[in-house]
Scaffold this motif. Structure first.
Motif, PDB file in Angstrom:
ATOM      1  N   LYS A  75       0.194  -8.763  -5.516  1.00 28.88           N
ATOM      2  CA  LYS A  75      -0.323 -10.137  -5.470  1.00 28.88           C
ATOM      3  C   LYS A  75      -1.569 -10.269  -6.329  1.00 28.88           C
ATOM      4  O   LYS A  75      -1.723 -11.242  -7.075  1.00 28.88           O
ATOM      5  CB  LYS A  75      -0.622 -10.525  -4.024  1.00 28.88           C
ATOM      6  N   PHE A 130       1.958  -4.732  -1.445  1.00 25.65           N
ATOM      7  CA  PHE A 130       2.126  -6.175  -1.587  1.00 25.65           C
ATOM      8  C   PHE A 130       0.822  -6.813  -2.062  1.00 25.65           C
ATOM      9  O   PHE A 130       0.822  -7.655  -2.966  1.00 25.65           O
ATOM     10  CB  PHE A 130       2.573  -6.794  -0.264  1.00 25.65           C
ATOM     11  N   THR A 131      -0.285  -6.389  -1.481  1.00 24.97           N
ATOM     12  CA  THR A 131      -1.593  -6.927  -1.871  1.00 24.97           C
ATOM     13  C   THR A 131      -1.906  -6.588  -3.320  1.00 24.97           C
ATOM     14  O   THR A 131      -2.408  -7.434  -4.071  1.00 24.97           O
ATOM     15  CB  THR A 131      -2.695  -6.374  -0.943  1.00 24.97           C
ATOM     16  N   MET A 156       6.541  -5.231   8.419  1.00 20.68           N
ATOM     17  CA  MET A 156       6.112  -4.541   7.207  1.00 20.68           C
ATOM     18  C   MET A 156       5.099  -3.467   7.607  1.00 20.68           C
ATOM     19  O   MET A 156       4.193  -3.728   8.382  1.00 20.68           O
ATOM     20  CB  MET A 156       5.493  -5.558   6.247  1.00 20.68           C
ATOM     21  N   ASP A 157       5.250  -2.279   7.055  1.00 16.14           N
ATOM     22  CA  ASP A 157       4.322  -1.203   7.399  1.00 16.14           C
ATOM     23  C   ASP A 157       3.050  -1.306   6.554  1.00 16.14           C
ATOM     24  O   ASP A 157       3.018  -2.006   5.547  1.00 16.14           O
ATOM     25  CB  ASP A 157       4.987   0.174   7.283  1.00 16.14           C
ATOM     26  N   PRO A 158       1.988  -0.618   6.964  1.00 15.09           N
ATOM     27  CA  PRO A 158       0.700  -0.713   6.244  1.00 15.09           C
ATOM     28  C   PRO A 158       0.787  -0.312   4.777  1.00 15.09           C
ATOM     29  O   PRO A 158       0.093  -0.877   3.934  1.00 15.09           O
ATOM     30  CB  PRO A 158      -0.211   0.239   7.010  1.00 15.09           C
ATOM     31  N   TRP A 163      10.375  -9.212  -3.196  1.00 15.09           N
ATOM     32  CA  TRP A 163       9.710  -8.162  -2.440  1.00 15.09           C
ATOM     33  C   TRP A 163      10.632  -7.483  -1.431  1.00 15.09           C
ATOM     34  O   TRP A 163      10.583  -6.268  -1.261  1.00 15.09           O
ATOM     35  CB  TRP A 163       8.474  -8.707  -1.736  1.00 15.09           C
ATOM     36  N   ALA A 185      10.395  -3.533  -1.954  1.00 15.14           N
ATOM     37  CA  ALA A 185       9.303  -2.952  -1.161  1.00 15.14           C
ATOM     38  C   ALA A 185       9.441  -1.448  -0.960  1.00 15.14           C
ATOM     39  O   ALA A 185       8.441  -0.735  -0.940  1.00 15.14           O
ATOM     40  CB  ALA A 185       9.207  -3.653   0.184  1.00 15.14           C
ATOM     41  N   ASN A 238       3.347  -0.736   2.756  1.00 16.26           N
ATOM     42  CA  ASN A 238       3.921  -1.869   2.026  1.00 16.26           C
ATOM     43  C   ASN A 238       2.958  -3.043   1.974  1.00 16.26           C
ATOM     44  O   ASN A 238       2.975  -3.810   1.012  1.00 16.26           O
ATOM     45  CB  ASN A 238       5.257  -2.287   2.633  1.00 16.26           C
ATOM     46  N   ASP A 239       2.126  -3.206   3.013  1.00 15.52           N
ATOM     47  CA  ASP A 239       1.109  -4.259   2.971  1.00 15.52           C
ATOM     48  C   ASP A 239       0.148  -4.027   1.807  1.00 15.52           C
ATOM     49  O   ASP A 239      -0.214  -4.959   1.099  1.00 15.52           O
ATOM     50  CB  ASP A 239       0.313  -4.304   4.282  1.00 15.52           C
ATOM     51  N   ALA A 240      -0.257  -2.776   1.624  1.00 18.68           N
ATOM     52  CA  ALA A 240      -1.179  -2.449   0.531  1.00 18.68           C
ATOM     53  C   ALA A 240      -0.515  -2.667  -0.823  1.00 18.68           C
ATOM     54  O   ALA A 240      -1.134  -3.205  -1.745  1.00 18.68           O
ATOM     55  CB  ALA A 240      -1.663  -1.011   0.660  1.00 18.68           C
TER      56      ALA A 240
END
Length: 70
Positions: A13, A9-10, A1-3, A24, A28, A5-7
């Motif tokens: 959440k 996702f967070t 997962m790239d940064p 997701w 995504a 998508n991490d942001a």
């Protein structure tokens, strides 16, 4: 997962968007996902402000420009 998508996702959440989180892998990279999260955060912030103002029962204030100084 790239940064990026991490942001996203967070954010999803933190908003407790469980349906989005369950799917997701499918969502995504959807181009509309950042807009959806922005809209949801804005709407929740607005509702929170309105609820707190209502609970405070302070009412509306007259602007100084509209005040009758006589």
């Amino acid at each position: 997962m790239d940064p990026k998508n991490d942001a996203l996702f967070t954010r999803a959440k933190n908003l407790r968007l469980h349906g989005v989180l369950e799917h997701w892998s499918e969502l995504a990279d959807a181009p509309w996902l950042p807009s959806l999260l922005d809209w949801e955060e804005h709407a929740r912030t607005q509702r929170s402000l309105e609820r707190r103002l209502n609970d405070a029962r302070i009412g509306r204030f007259k602007a100084l420009a509209d005040f009758d100084w006589k």
